[in-house]
Design an enzyme around this catalytic site. Structure first.
Site, PDB file in Angstrom:
ATOM      1  CG  ASP A 125      -0.284  -0.526   2.422  1.00 16.54           C
ATOM      2  OD1 ASP A 125       0.773  -0.519   2.675  1.00 16.54           O
ATOM      3  OD2 ASP A 125      -1.095  -0.313   3.601  1.00 16.54           O
ATOM      4  CG  ASP A 135       2.510   0.668  11.347  1.00 19.18           C
ATOM      5  OD1 ASP A 135       1.754   1.446  12.336  1.00 19.18           O
ATOM      6  OD2 ASP A 135       2.244   0.756  10.316  1.00 19.18           O
TER       7      ASP A 135
END
Ligand code: NAG
Ligand code: NAG
Ligand code: NAG
Ligand code: NAG
Ligand code: NAG
Ligand code: NAG
Ligand code: NAG
Length: 798
Positions: A59, A462
């Site tokens: 993405d 993340d």
């Protein structure tokens, strides 16, 4: 590998490799190996005709091609500051007839975070080179619903025909010339009305068309396929078909309308059956309800084949794969089953019965797990960040069309899979292995090479960040105790460089931590509480004071005293510490400047992007702004604009100079003579060489961070926003030092015999406030405009 570009219906032409004639030096680039990917993999697509050919799309980090040794080759590393959004891949199609042809639908966001229209990129050499067609609308590779699909499909009987299902209500598009030109399919009138949430421009855009699936059995090779299914992100009617090659369309009658969105529509050609996974959310994070259905094309009968009954489910369904070698064998994944672990099921009777990858009776004995390629994926400490073994966000699930034992699926953090899938049907003991080597998909926040420490410390979005004892070996564990999801920043104390401060996000732990062993072990900074927000950090030279720029403004703590507000430093200012003088910090802000020591205007700058301080020379400070690079040799009392050819600067770092050099090498993203790229200068800004190249563009300049090593000449790090960390070293010679007229430096530095740099300033010295005794009030009022200011201060005043 050069990328060839051409725009819609204009003949392709090879663009020159040299950019604006900027001087350049060849560098060799390699990823710092984190291993395991590190981010969401929304699509894994096997070519049905060429054995072993498969691609993964990400993405934010581009596309990859699978190699025979299970590793992956990046295909889009050319993306640079002008086309960074090409790293958002919303769909991928690999041609079943001419298996060298490959297509990508690229673009990052459909809201105003990305100003540009999307594109279809097409390759005739499996992604080595590309041509481009601009679309008249945006494509959202990092938008909600990015794991559904594929919304880009090639006619398996006549490969000049492609369909693309757009987002944002733009509907269905068709190409009949291998993707060169596209036109709207006006007879298809269901553009998809579902969006996640009206509350933001990111979540309120309609996800649009989910997938296009040709019924390959409805025609013979060489004839356009008449039967085409299209799944649309709508909670009502959502699956449509054409029987005449896309001229007319109708809802597939009998579709059960239960309020769910069709994520995948996968054909089992030998069974003439379409399998569909449904979820009540668009993904990738949501989904609490859903079904799996099959549509028997021969009979027109729909059958609910959900592994879990509606009354028992707390997840929707995402990834769905059929085994083309074994008609009737298929697998489906829960989109998200957060606790206790993700679920994947396998059926060998067309979905009548299913066997799950784990069951409560055997949980948690998942002894099939192999993460040797990315050991950090499983944190075995008491503060484990990654407790799930099977994963989450599983939208990409594929079985190799030539090898029933080979399967791959994408999660929020890696690609798992294996080569013994058939064991599932006998001993139920498959290997689940991280198979993402070569994929580096992290968003990097900060990089640090503390003197005397490891080659690199990284702050990563993340997945926390790492102590890299080697640049080429995957670290065994993310920073832990405390463990952060996203780490925002790192800094070291100049006089005691084994002392490191780190700040990042946690819902339970204190969000500032310190280490006194170069980042191996950590303790929470008890000057902070669990309600102290994380932010950018600066550590004083003697490691007794932490300056923290939080979302609530700047905070400071000395000797682990409770963090207190720094009312005189503008909120959001970029910060840095002097590396020698323990009482000096620097702040730079383009906002309304309230300062407490001294305010210096940096030319006409309206934003300060980064401040870096010489590691061994007190008071030697550099700052990048939206107008260039500035240098101070007197603790920020006066600044000189370096080189009039440099008109903007972003992330940068100081690295070891060559043995003959007078000054550290400056590496960073700069606009030099109008070209924005990664540059270096070995003579404090007199001469510049571009060191990014046609094959390594590093994406968006302003989103990147840069690191360098003060002990290894030539070693530079680039932390990207989606393609992990790169490290480089010179492989070509430095261009001859002939500063062009536009690059003539306004100041050059030389090291005197005593080791103290001096600076020869020619003309454009920047405005400074004159009084050393500037008071708080005076400084704030004089700087109450939109100009950038650079603030140096003595922290002892707290
Ligand atoms: C950025 O990439 C494009 C396309 O590959 C290329 O034409 C352009 O020259 C590159 N710009 C720089 C500064 O490298
Ligand atoms: C929509 O977003 C808002 C703001 O984030 C949130 O409060 C609300 O719960 C969301 N609604 C739904 C249906 O998810
Ligand atoms: C799941 O969806 C079905 C069909 O719409 C509905 O009947 C059921 O109440 C839903 N379950 C939950 C927990 O929302
Ligand atoms: C489709 O329907 C036919 C006729 O009932 C049946 O023989 C076949 O098994 C069905 N296919 C699947 C995959 O269920
Ligand atoms: C089909 O799957 C079931 C359940 O895993 C297994 O018991 C059975 O042996 C499988 N049949 C074949 C032919 O693989
Ligand atoms: C499953 O495989 C693992 C690894 O090969 C092995 O250690 C274990 O004994 C196997 N378990 C069963 C039930 O076969
Ligand atoms: C450190 O900087 C402060 C403030 O500019 C100055 O007063 C002090 O003398 C400096 N200390 C040393 C050791 O240079």
């Amino acid at each position: 590998m050069r990328s060839l570009y051409c725009v819609a219906s204009v003949a392709c032409s090879l663009l020159a490799a040299t950019v604006n004639g900027a001087a350049s030096q060849a560098f060799s680039w390699k990823n710092v190996r984190i291993g395991g990917g590190g981010g969401f993999v929304p699509g894994i697509i096997f070519n049905p005709s060429a054995k072993g050919l498969a691609y993964a799309r990400t993405d934010i980090g581009g596309a990859y091609r699978l190699n025979s040794d299970d590793s992956w080759t990046p295909l889009t590393d050319w993306a640079n500051n002008t086309n960074w959004h090409d790293w958002g891949i919303d769909a991928l199609a690999t041609d079943p007839i001419d298996t060298n042809r490959l297509y990508l639908a690229v673009g990052m966001y459909t809201n105003d975070w990305d100003p540009n229209m999307g594109s279809i990129l097409r390759s005739t050499d499996q992604g080595a080179t590309w041509a481009e067609t601009k679309l008249p609308f945006k494509v959202g590779g990092n938008m909600p619903g990015r794991g559904v699909g594929e919304r880009l499909a090639i006619d398996p009987n006549q490969n000049s025909i492609l369909y693309f299902g757009a987002r944002s209500g733009h509907g269905l598009y068709k190409s009949t010339d291998y993707g060169v030109t596209w036109s709207s399919v006006t007879s298809f009138t269901w553009p998809g009305t579902y969006f996640q949430n009206a509350s933001s421009s990111y979540t309120s855009d309609p996800v649009g068309i989910a997938w296009v699936t040709f019924d390959s059995t409805s025609a013979s090779p060489g004839t356009a396929t008449p039967r085409i299914f299209v799944g649309v992100m709508d909670v009502g009617q959502s699956v449509f078909r054409s029987e005449d090659g896309g001229s007319t369309w109708a809802w597939v009658s009998g579709e059960p309308m239960m309020g769910f969105l069709p994520h995948k529509g996968v054909l089992s050609p030998a069974e003439k059956t379409l399998y569909i996974s449904y979820a009540n959310g668009a993904g990738p994070y949501d989904g609490s309800n859903g079904t799996v259905h099959k549509y028997n094309i021969s009979t027109g009968v729909w059958t609910d084949i959900s592994p879990t009954s509606l009354s028992a489910t707390n997840y929707g369904y995402g990834g769905l794969a059929v085994d083309l070698q074994k008609p009737g064998t298929l697998m489906v994944a829960a989109l998200n089953d957060w606790w206790p672990d993700e679920l994947i099921w396998r059926s060998n009777d067309s979905g009548k019965t299913w066997s799950p990858i784990w069951a409560w009776s055997s949980y948690p004995s998942r002894n099939f797990y192999d993460i040797s390629a990315a050991p950090w994926l499983q944190d075995t400490t008491s503060t484990a960040q990654f407790v799930s073994q099977v994963g989450w966000m599983v939208e990409a699930l594929s079985i190799d069309p030539f090898d029933s034992n080979h399967w791959l699926y994408g999660t929020g953090a890696t690609i798992y899979g294996g080569h013994d899938l058939l064991k599932w049907d006998s001993g139920h003991n498959v290997t689940l292995k991280s198979l993402a080597t070569g994929i580096e998909e992290t968003a990097v926040q900060s990089l640090l090479t503390p003197p005397g420490g490891p080659p690199l410390l990284s702050a990563v979005g993340d997945i926390g960040g790492f102590y890299h004892s080697s640049l080429d070996i995957a670290p065994s564990q993310a920073f832990h105790n405390p463990t952060y999801g996203s780490t925002h920043d790192l800094d070291y104390a100049g006089n005691k460089p084994a002392n490191i401060v780190r700040s990042g996000e946690s819902s339970t732990a204190i969000q500032v931590a310190t280490s006194s062993d170069s980042g191996v072990t950590w303790s929470a900074d008890y000057g902070a509480s669990t309600s102290t927000p994380p932010g950018k950090v600066a550590y004083s030279a003697d490691a007794d004071t932490v300056l923290l720029m939080t979302s609530n403004g700047p905070l400071v703590s000395k000797f682990t005293a409770t963090f207190s507000a720094v009312s005189t430093l503008p909120s959001g200012a970029v910060i840095a510490s002097d590396k020698k003088n323990n009482s000096v910090f620097y702040g730079g802000s383009g906002g309304s400047a309230v300062t407490f020591a001294k305010t210096v205007t940096l030319g006409s700058s309206t934003a300060v992007n980064q401040i870096r301080v010489h590691p061994t020379v007190a008071g030697d400070v550099w700052a990048t702004t939206d107008t260039g690079l500035f240098h101070s040799l007197d603790f920020g009392n006066t600044f000189t604009k370096v080189s009039s050819g440099v008109t903007a600067g972003y992330g940068f770092a100081l690295g070891a100079g060559s043995t003959t050099a007078e000054y550290p090498v400056i590496y960073g993203f700069f606009t030099v003579d109008g070209t924005t790229a990664l540059f270096k200068t070995e003579d404090a800004g007199l001469n510049w060489a571009m060191i990014s190249d046609a094959a390594h563009g590093f994406g968006s300049a302003s989103a990147n961070c840069v690191g360098a090593d003060m002990s290894i000449y030539g070693r530079v790090f680039v932390g990207t926003n989606g393609r992990g960390i790169f490290y480089g070293s010179p492989s070509g010679s430095l261009p001859s030092a002939t500063a062009s007229s536009s690059q003539s430096a306004s100041g050059s530095a030389a090291k005197t015999a005593s080791g103290t740099p001096t600076i020869q300033v020619s003309s454009s010295k920047i405005t400074t406030t004159t009084s050393q005794a500037t008071t708080l009030t005076a400084a704030s009022s004089s700087a109450a405009n939109s100009k950038s200011t650079l603030v140096s201060t003595t922290i002892s005043s707290y």
